[in-house]
Design a protein around this motif. Structure first.
Motif, PDB file in Angstrom:
ATOM      1  N   ILE A  51       0.834  -1.206   0.000  1.00  0.00           N
ATOM      2  CA  ILE A  51       0.000   0.000   0.000  1.00  0.00           C
ATOM      3  C   ILE A  51       0.866   1.253   0.000  1.00  0.00           C
ATOM      4  O   ILE A  51       0.582   2.234  -0.705  1.00  0.00           O
ATOM      5  CB  ILE A  51      -0.950  -0.012   1.213  1.00  0.00           C
ATOM      6  N   TYR A  52       1.946   1.227   0.775  1.00  0.00           N
ATOM      7  CA  TYR A  52       2.866   2.365   0.815  1.00  0.00           C
ATOM      8  C   TYR A  52       3.481   2.613  -0.557  1.00  0.00           C
ATOM      9  O   TYR A  52       3.544   3.763  -1.031  1.00  0.00           O
ATOM     10  CB  TYR A  52       3.945   2.102   1.865  1.00  0.00           C
ATOM     11  N   LEU A  53       3.958   1.554  -1.202  1.00  0.00           N
ATOM     12  CA  LEU A  53       4.556   1.709  -2.534  1.00  0.00           C
ATOM     13  C   LEU A  53       3.547   2.252  -3.535  1.00  0.00           C
ATOM     14  O   LEU A  53       3.880   3.092  -4.383  1.00  0.00           O
ATOM     15  CB  LEU A  53       5.109   0.366  -3.010  1.00  0.00           C
ATOM     16  N   LEU A  54       2.313   1.779  -3.442  1.00  0.00           N
ATOM     17  CA  LEU A  54       1.284   2.223  -4.388  1.00  0.00           C
ATOM     18  C   LEU A  54       0.972   3.704  -4.201  1.00  0.00           C
ATOM     19  O   LEU A  54       0.867   4.448  -5.184  1.00  0.00           O
ATOM     20  CB  LEU A  54       0.021   1.380  -4.187  1.00  0.00           C
ATOM     21  N   VAL A  55       0.847   4.140  -2.962  1.00  0.00           N
ATOM     22  CA  VAL A  55       0.496   5.533  -2.702  1.00  0.00           C
ATOM     23  C   VAL A  55       1.644   6.476  -3.047  1.00  0.00           C
ATOM     24  O   VAL A  55       1.455   7.501  -3.724  1.00  0.00           O
ATOM     25  CB  VAL A  55       0.077   5.711  -1.224  1.00  0.00           C
ATOM     26  N   VAL A  56       2.847   6.123  -2.628  1.00  0.00           N
ATOM     27  CA  VAL A  56       3.988   7.011  -2.841  1.00  0.00           C
ATOM     28  C   VAL A  56       4.345   7.127  -4.317  1.00  0.00           C
ATOM     29  O   VAL A  56       4.553   8.233  -4.847  1.00  0.00           O
ATOM     30  CB  VAL A  56       5.197   6.513  -2.022  1.00  0.00           C
ATOM     31  N   ASN A  57       4.400   6.003  -5.019  1.00  0.00           N
ATOM     32  CA  ASN A  57       4.839   6.019  -6.415  1.00  0.00           C
ATOM     33  C   ASN A  57       3.795   6.576  -7.374  1.00  0.00           C
ATOM     34  O   ASN A  57       4.097   6.832  -8.538  1.00  0.00           O
ATOM     35  CB  ASN A  57       5.243   4.613  -6.856  1.00  0.00           C
ATOM     36  N   ALA A  58       2.576   6.758  -6.900  1.00  0.00           N
ATOM     37  CA  ALA A  58       1.551   7.346  -7.761  1.00  0.00           C
ATOM     38  C   ALA A  58       1.788   8.825  -8.004  1.00  0.00           C
ATOM     39  O   ALA A  58       1.209   9.399  -8.933  1.00  0.00           O
ATOM     40  CB  ALA A  58       0.169   7.133  -7.152  1.00  0.00           C
ATOM     41  N   PHE A  59       2.653   9.444  -7.203  1.00  0.00           N
ATOM     42  CA  PHE A  59       2.900  10.881  -7.324  1.00  0.00           C
ATOM     43  C   PHE A  59       4.375  11.180  -7.638  1.00  0.00           C
ATOM     44  O   PHE A  59       4.853  12.263  -7.366  1.00  0.00           O
ATOM     45  CB  PHE A  59       2.497  11.588  -6.028  1.00  0.00           C
ATOM     46  N   LYS A  60       5.068  10.204  -8.199  1.00  0.00           N
ATOM     47  CA  LYS A  60       6.479  10.384  -8.518  1.00  0.00           C
ATOM     48  C   LYS A  60       6.707  10.220 -10.013  1.00  0.00           C
ATOM     49  O   LYS A  60       5.881   9.633 -10.726  1.00  0.00           O
ATOM     50  CB  LYS A  60       7.337   9.383  -7.735  1.00  0.00           C
ATOM     51  N   SER A  61       7.838  10.718 -10.463  1.00  0.00           N
ATOM     52  CA  SER A  61       8.197  10.576 -11.874  1.00  0.00           C
ATOM     53  C   SER A  61       8.740   9.179 -12.148  1.00  0.00           C
ATOM     54  O   SER A  61       9.055   8.419 -11.220  1.00  0.00           O
ATOM     55  CB  SER A  61       9.239  11.630 -12.254  1.00  0.00           C
ATOM     56  N   LEU A  66      12.070   4.353 -10.528  1.00  0.00           N
ATOM     57  CA  LEU A  66      13.086   3.356 -10.858  1.00  0.00           C
ATOM     58  C   LEU A  66      14.308   3.468  -9.952  1.00  0.00           C
ATOM     59  O   LEU A  66      14.898   2.458  -9.565  1.00  0.00           O
ATOM     60  CB  LEU A  66      13.507   3.510 -12.322  1.00  0.00           C
ATOM     61  N   ASP A  67      14.695   4.683  -9.603  1.00  0.00           N
ATOM     62  CA  ASP A  67      15.894   4.872  -8.784  1.00  0.00           C
ATOM     63  C   ASP A  67      15.677   4.404  -7.348  1.00  0.00           C
ATOM     64  O   ASP A  67      16.495   3.662  -6.800  1.00  0.00           O
ATOM     65  CB  ASP A  67      16.310   6.346  -8.796  1.00  0.00           C
ATOM     66  N   ASN A  68      14.597   4.850  -6.742  1.00  0.00           N
ATOM     67  CA  ASN A  68      14.333   4.485  -5.342  1.00  0.00           C
ATOM     68  C   ASN A  68      12.835   4.489  -5.097  1.00  0.00           C
ATOM     69  O   ASN A  68      12.252   5.522  -4.766  1.00  0.00           O
ATOM     70  CB  ASN A  68      15.026   5.459  -4.388  1.00  0.00           C
ATOM     71  N   PRO A  69      12.194   3.331  -5.277  1.00  0.00           N
ATOM     72  CA  PRO A  69      10.721   3.302  -5.137  1.00  0.00           C
ATOM     73  C   PRO A  69      10.243   3.540  -3.714  1.00  0.00           C
ATOM     74  O   PRO A  69       9.088   3.906  -3.515  1.00  0.00           O
ATOM     75  CB  PRO A  69      10.367   1.888  -5.610  1.00  0.00           C
ATOM     76  N   PHE A  70      11.098   3.358  -2.707  1.00  0.00           N
ATOM     77  CA  PHE A  70      10.670   3.523  -1.317  1.00  0.00           C
ATOM     78  C   PHE A  70      10.854   4.949  -0.799  1.00  0.00           C
ATOM     79  O   PHE A  70      10.385   5.266   0.289  1.00  0.00           O
ATOM     80  CB  PHE A  70      11.439   2.558  -0.405  1.00  0.00           C
ATOM     81  N   SER A  71      11.537   5.773  -1.536  1.00  0.00           N
ATOM     82  CA  SER A  71      11.811   7.122  -1.060  1.00  0.00           C
ATOM     83  C   SER A  71      10.586   8.021  -1.211  1.00  0.00           C
ATOM     84  O   SER A  71       9.680   7.740  -2.004  1.00  0.00           O
ATOM     85  CB  SER A  71      12.984   7.728  -1.830  1.00  0.00           C
ATOM     86  N   VAL A  72      10.605   9.114  -0.445  1.00  0.00           N
ATOM     87  CA  VAL A  72       9.527  10.107  -0.519  1.00  0.00           C
ATOM     88  C   VAL A  72      10.166  11.461  -0.796  1.00  0.00           C
ATOM     89  O   VAL A  72      10.380  12.264   0.124  1.00  0.00           O
ATOM     90  CB  VAL A  72       8.702  10.148   0.777  1.00  0.00           C
ATOM     91  N   PRO A  73      10.489  11.744  -2.047  1.00  0.00           N
ATOM     92  CA  PRO A  73      11.085  13.055  -2.374  1.00  0.00           C
ATOM     93  C   PRO A  73      10.017  14.138  -2.361  1.00  0.00           C
ATOM     94  O   PRO A  73       9.244  14.307  -3.312  1.00  0.00           O
ATOM     95  CB  PRO A  73      11.660  12.839  -3.773  1.00  0.00           C
ATOM     96  N   LEU A  74       9.957  14.884  -1.264  1.00  0.00           N
ATOM     97  CA  LEU A  74       8.908  15.887  -1.115  1.00  0.00           C
ATOM     98  C   LEU A  74       8.959  16.934  -2.221  1.00  0.00           C
ATOM     99  O   LEU A  74       7.921  17.439  -2.664  1.00  0.00           O
ATOM    100  CB  LEU A  74       9.027  16.558   0.257  1.00  0.00           C
ATOM    101  N   SER A  75      10.146  17.246  -2.677  1.00  0.00           N
ATOM    102  CA  SER A  75      10.256  18.243  -3.743  1.00  0.00           C
ATOM    103  C   SER A  75       9.905  17.672  -5.112  1.00  0.00           C
ATOM    104  O   SER A  75       9.601  18.420  -6.043  1.00  0.00           O
ATOM    105  CB  SER A  75      11.679  18.812  -3.788  1.00  0.00           C
ATOM    106  N   GLY A  76       9.943  16.334  -5.229  1.00  0.00           N
ATOM    107  CA  GLY A  76       9.674  15.718  -6.530  1.00  0.00           C
ATOM    108  C   GLY A  76       8.272  15.179  -6.690  1.00  0.00           C
ATOM    109  O   GLY A  76       7.924  14.658  -7.760  1.00  0.00           O
ATOM    110  N   LEU A  77       7.442  15.276  -5.659  1.00  0.00           N
ATOM    111  CA  LEU A  77       6.072  14.780  -5.751  1.00  0.00           C
ATOM    112  C   LEU A  77       5.247  15.692  -6.644  1.00  0.00           C
ATOM    113  O   LEU A  77       5.326  16.915  -6.559  1.00  0.00           O
ATOM    114  CB  LEU A  77       5.436  14.695  -4.360  1.00  0.00           C
ATOM    115  N   THR A  78       4.422  15.085  -7.486  1.00  0.00           N
ATOM    116  CA  THR A  78       3.610  15.850  -8.420  1.00  0.00           C
ATOM    117  C   THR A  78       2.255  15.184  -8.596  1.00  0.00           C
ATOM    118  O   THR A  78       2.134  13.958  -8.517  1.00  0.00           O
ATOM    119  CB  THR A  78       4.301  15.967  -9.792  1.00  0.00           C
ATOM    120  N   PHE A  79       1.239  15.998  -8.832  1.00  0.00           N
ATOM    121  CA  PHE A  79      -0.114  15.496  -9.085  1.00  0.00           C
ATOM    122  C   PHE A  79      -0.403  15.424 -10.584  1.00  0.00           C
ATOM    123  O   PHE A  79      -1.546  15.167 -10.966  1.00  0.00           O
ATOM    124  CB  PHE A  79      -1.146  16.405  -8.406  1.00  0.00           C
ATOM    125  N   GLU A  80       0.603  15.630 -11.381  1.00  0.00           N
ATOM    126  CA  GLU A  80       0.405  15.648 -12.833  1.00  0.00           C
ATOM    127  C   GLU A  80      -0.049  14.294 -13.354  1.00  0.00           C
ATOM    128  O   GLU A  80      -0.985  14.193 -14.150  1.00  0.00           O
ATOM    129  CB  GLU A  80       1.709  16.068 -13.510  1.00  0.00           C
TER     130      GLU A  80
END
Length: 304
Positions: A51-61, A66-80
């Motif tokens: 569930i964590y992977l699904l939620v976090v990676n839905a807002f990442k590029s 691919l680089d780090n699916p478990f990370s939460v880059p706050l500056s890189g999150l996007t709703f696009e």
């Protein structure tokens, strides 16, 4: 002797009830086993990580996934990507909500209308043949749905319901009846037969007795059946995918995802947002209604 008797009489009596209850509670209080907590922790991790992977990676590029699916880059999150999944007519997951809700409502209503009277007749009858009917319905719970999908196609083709919404609804209703009848029978058997006899004395028939008196008492079991059936229909992929071809123009949430992102399976910015849109409603619904599921499953387990 008189003094001793007076002392005995005025001596305050201990409260055996409170002390007894306290001692019994302390005796029956189970120690917290570290093994049990360890197993619960492992189970929690197994459930929460996807569930964590699904939620976090839905807002990442794509590159961040691919680089780090478990990370939460706050500056890189996007709703696009989520906005594209919602507004894209190609994936049409939001459009699949309406058709899936239609299936859920129709199948639930028909299942209650059929399973309720059938369970009432089985629960109130002591005949051997009636119990054999219950075993016949229980046998349906041991047959995987995917194993009978091909025979179902031939049956629907013979009756002219192949590749139709009516055929899919009939299949879903038939697949939900065994568990529904089993739960209803167990609950109805906990309701005293004297209620039926009193209704008969007042002039009520069997159908009126069930729908006006017994059915309102079955609310916990009915809620449980509705929740379990709704989640099963929402998550079903095999039945709508096979019984409704793409030419029908009808897509459920699961088949809409398959039709939309199957050719873009390597584009994770399309996979994760659409999967989150499909899973989020049923997860929220289950979390909100889980106490009704537990109470409904256990309320008919013990008679008396």
């Amino acid at each position: 002797m008189v003094v001793l008797e007076a002392e005995v009489r005025v001596r305050p009596k201990a409260a055996p009830t409170e002390g007894g209850v306290t001692s019994r509670r302390s005796e029956h209080k189970e120690p917290r086993s570290p093994v049990r907590w360890a197993l619960l922790g492992v189970l929690f991790v197994v459930v929460i990580v996807p569930i964590y992977l699904l939620v976090v990676n839905a807002f990442k590029s794509q590159q961040d996934i691919l680089d780090n699916p478990f990370s939460v880059p706050l500056s890189g999150l996007t709703f696009e990507h989520m906005s594209a999944a919602i507004n894209s007519p190609q994936f049409n997951v939001i459009g699949g909500y309406g058709f899936t809700l239609f299936l859920v409502v129709v199948v639930d209503v028909l299942c209650i209308l059929l399973a309720g009277p059938a369970a009432y007749a089985i629960a109130r009858s002591l005949k051997r043949r009636t119990q054999l009917v219950l075993l016949y319905f229980l046998a349906g719970t041991f047959i995987p749905g995917a194993a009978v999908i091909i025979p179902v196609i031939y049956v629907l083709r013979e009756v002219g319901l192949a590749n139709t919404v009516t055929g899919l609804v009939a299949h879903d209703v038939a697949s939900t009846l065994p568990v529904s009848i089993f739960l209803f029978v167990g609950f109805i058997r906990t309701i005293p037969v004297d209620i039926d006899n009193a209704a008969t004395i007042d002039g009520a028939g069997r159908y009126r007795t069930f729908w006006s008196i017994i059915f309102p008492l079955m609310r916990p079991a009915v809620v449980t059946v509705l929740i379990l059936n709704s989640i099963g229909i929402w998550n079903d992929f095999v039945s709508p995918q096979i019984l409704l071809s793409p030419s029908s123009g009808h897509y459920t949430v699961t088949t809409a995802i398959y039709a939309g992102i199957s050719q873009y399976s390597t584009d994770l910015t399309k996979v994760f947002p659409n999967l989150l849109l499909a899973v989020a409603p049923v997860v929220i619904f289950f979390i909100y209604m889980q106490r009704h599921i537990i109470s409904g499953l256990t309320v008919g387990a013990v008679k008396g």
